[in-house]
Motif scaffolding. Sequence first.
Motif, PDB file in Angstrom:
ATOM      1  N   SER A  18       4.952   6.918  -2.438  1.00  0.00           N
ATOM      2  CA  SER A  18       5.855   5.773  -1.914  1.00  0.00           C
ATOM      3  C   SER A  18       5.232   5.356  -0.567  1.00  0.00           C
ATOM      4  CB  SER A  18       7.285   6.680  -1.386  1.00  0.00           C
ATOM      5  OG  SER A  18       6.553   7.392  -0.392  1.00  0.00           O
ATOM      6  N   ALA A  19       4.109   5.581  -0.283  1.00  0.00           N
ATOM      7  CA  ALA A  19       3.336   4.745   0.716  1.00  0.00           C
ATOM      8  C   ALA A  19       4.103   4.846   2.145  1.00  0.00           C
ATOM      9  CB  ALA A  19       2.767   3.498   0.232  1.00  0.00           C
ATOM     10  N   GLU A  20       4.860   5.665   2.359  1.00  0.00           N
ATOM     11  CA  GLU A  20       5.521   5.780   3.649  1.00  0.00           C
ATOM     12  C   GLU A  20       4.856   5.957   4.764  1.00  0.00           C
ATOM     13  OE1 GLU A  20       8.936   8.491   2.863  1.00  0.00           O
ATOM     14  OE2 GLU A  20       9.573   7.121   1.386  1.00  0.00           O
ATOM     15  N   SER A  21       3.534   6.793   4.636  1.00  0.00           N
ATOM     16  CA  SER A  21       2.755   7.134   5.851  1.00  0.00           C
ATOM     17  C   SER A  21       1.178   7.291   5.704  1.00  0.00           C
ATOM     18  CB  SER A  21       3.318   8.549   6.275  1.00  0.00           C
ATOM     19  OG  SER A  21       2.482   9.067   7.518  1.00  0.00           O
ATOM     20  N   VAL A  22       0.473   6.676   6.149  1.00  0.00           N
ATOM     21  CA  VAL A  22      -1.071   6.835   6.235  1.00  0.00           C
ATOM     22  C   VAL A  22      -1.456   7.172   7.517  1.00  0.00           C
ATOM     23  CG1 VAL A  22      -2.910   5.512   5.745  1.00  0.00           C
ATOM     24  CG2 VAL A  22      -0.921   5.038   4.022  1.00  0.00           C
ATOM     25  N   GLY A  23      -2.440   8.356   7.583  1.00  0.00           N
ATOM     26  CA  GLY A  23      -2.770   8.597   8.882  1.00  0.00           C
ATOM     27  C   GLY A  23      -1.730   8.601  10.153  1.00  0.00           C
ATOM     28  N   GLY A  24      -0.348   9.140   9.516  1.00  0.00           N
ATOM     29  CA  GLY A  24       0.557   9.184  10.684  1.00  0.00           C
ATOM     30  C   GLY A  24       1.420   8.046  10.984  1.00  0.00           C
ATOM     31  N   ILE A  25       0.916   6.586  10.339  1.00  0.00           N
ATOM     32  CA  ILE A  25       1.617   5.481  10.448  1.00  0.00           C
ATOM     33  C   ILE A  25       2.402   5.160   9.399  1.00  0.00           C
ATOM     34  CG2 ILE A  25       1.018   2.943  10.839  1.00  0.00           C
ATOM     35  CD1 ILE A  25       0.161   4.620  13.112  1.00  0.00           C
ATOM     36  N   SER A  26       3.543   4.816   9.654  1.00  0.00           N
ATOM     37  CA  SER A  26       4.631   4.332   8.688  1.00  0.00           C
ATOM     38  C   SER A  26       4.316   3.051   8.236  1.00  0.00           C
ATOM     39  CB  SER A  26       5.839   4.189   8.985  1.00  0.00           C
ATOM     40  OG  SER A  26       6.981   3.739   8.061  1.00  0.00           O
ATOM     41  N   VAL A  27       3.963   2.765   6.891  1.00  0.00           N
ATOM     42  CA  VAL A  27       3.413   1.650   6.100  1.00  0.00           C
ATOM     43  C   VAL A  27       4.659   1.352   5.185  1.00  0.00           C
ATOM     44  CG1 VAL A  27       1.537   0.388   4.735  1.00  0.00           C
ATOM     45  CG2 VAL A  27       0.961   2.434   6.344  1.00  0.00           C
ATOM     46  N   PRO A  28       4.916   0.132   5.355  1.00  0.00           N
ATOM     47  CA  PRO A  28       6.320  -0.326   4.300  1.00  0.00           C
ATOM     48  C   PRO A  28       5.674  -0.666   3.083  1.00  0.00           C
ATOM     49  CG  PRO A  28       5.932  -1.645   6.280  1.00  0.00           C
ATOM     50  CD  PRO A  28       4.991  -1.017   6.598  1.00  0.00           C
ATOM     51  N   GLU A  29       6.396  -0.570   1.971  1.00  0.00           N
ATOM     52  CA  GLU A  29       6.136  -0.744   0.694  1.00  0.00           C
ATOM     53  C   GLU A  29       6.032  -2.437   0.509  1.00  0.00           C
ATOM     54  OE1 GLU A  29       5.757   0.808  -2.465  1.00  0.00           O
ATOM     55  OE2 GLU A  29       6.126   2.863  -1.756  1.00  0.00           O
ATOM     56  N   HIS A  30       6.805  -3.038   1.321  1.00  0.00           N
ATOM     57  CA  HIS A  30       7.126  -4.686   1.129  1.00  0.00           C
ATOM     58  C   HIS A  30       7.058  -5.136   2.313  1.00  0.00           C
ATOM     59  CE1 HIS A  30       8.774  -3.112  -2.862  1.00  0.00           C
ATOM     60  NE2 HIS A  30       8.075  -4.116  -3.399  1.00  0.00           N
ATOM     61  N   ARG A  31       6.481  -6.409   2.266  1.00  0.00           N
ATOM     62  CA  ARG A  31       6.364  -7.449   3.512  1.00  0.00           C
ATOM     63  C   ARG A  31       6.837  -8.567   2.853  1.00  0.00           C
ATOM     64  NH1 ARG A  31       6.306  -5.386   8.752  1.00  0.00           N
ATOM     65  NH2 ARG A  31       4.230  -4.100   9.075  1.00  0.00           N
ATOM     66  N   GLY A  32       8.217  -8.970   2.908  1.00  0.00           N
ATOM     67  CA  GLY A  32       8.746 -10.090   2.269  1.00  0.00           C
ATOM     68  C   GLY A  32       8.489  -9.950   0.937  1.00  0.00           C
TER      69      GLY A  32
END
Length: 180
Positions: A18-32
């Motif tokens: 779901s790509a919610e966290s990378v290295g403890g950083i929340s990374v959204p699935e979409h940007r616009g």
Amino acid sequence: MNRIGPALLLMTLGLSASAESVGGISVPEHRGTLQLQGAGVLRKGLIFKVYVGALYIENTNHVERILTDVPKRLDIHYFHNTPKKYMIQAADDVLQNNLTAQQYTELQPKIGQLHDAYLDGKKDSCASLIYRPGEGLTYTFDNKSVITIPGDDFANAYFSVWLGEQPSSRTMKRALLNHE
């Protein structure tokens, strides 16, 4: 998203499906309208985490022609305060390795404009490079637009810092492109 190989999974420190966290950083699935293609942690040495990079594209078919006139966005989430002089020097070195002398000379005014506009990276801040065909490359800092520079030639050259033949980090390039 594609499956991630075990080595890449360890490198990115937890990129989930779901790509919610990378290295403890929340990374959204979409940007616009752009969707997450891949993300990873840039490290200096084995321990020191510099930033999380996340690449967004409109269509996964665009990966094979990422350095052409296709919409794209790169988010850089800083773990530490990072003076802009270090970012500029690193980018400049990689640009010179990826571009011909003539290309570098022709793009130098635009490179200078972007580098002049860069802000120091701050812990927990996010810088973004957003390319929109017909508009140009926009540099934002914490979601505030700082500068837009027209030209797909410039945008594609600048994205070569991360995605070119001789990127700043091959490991980061693989993570951003989500290659196993």
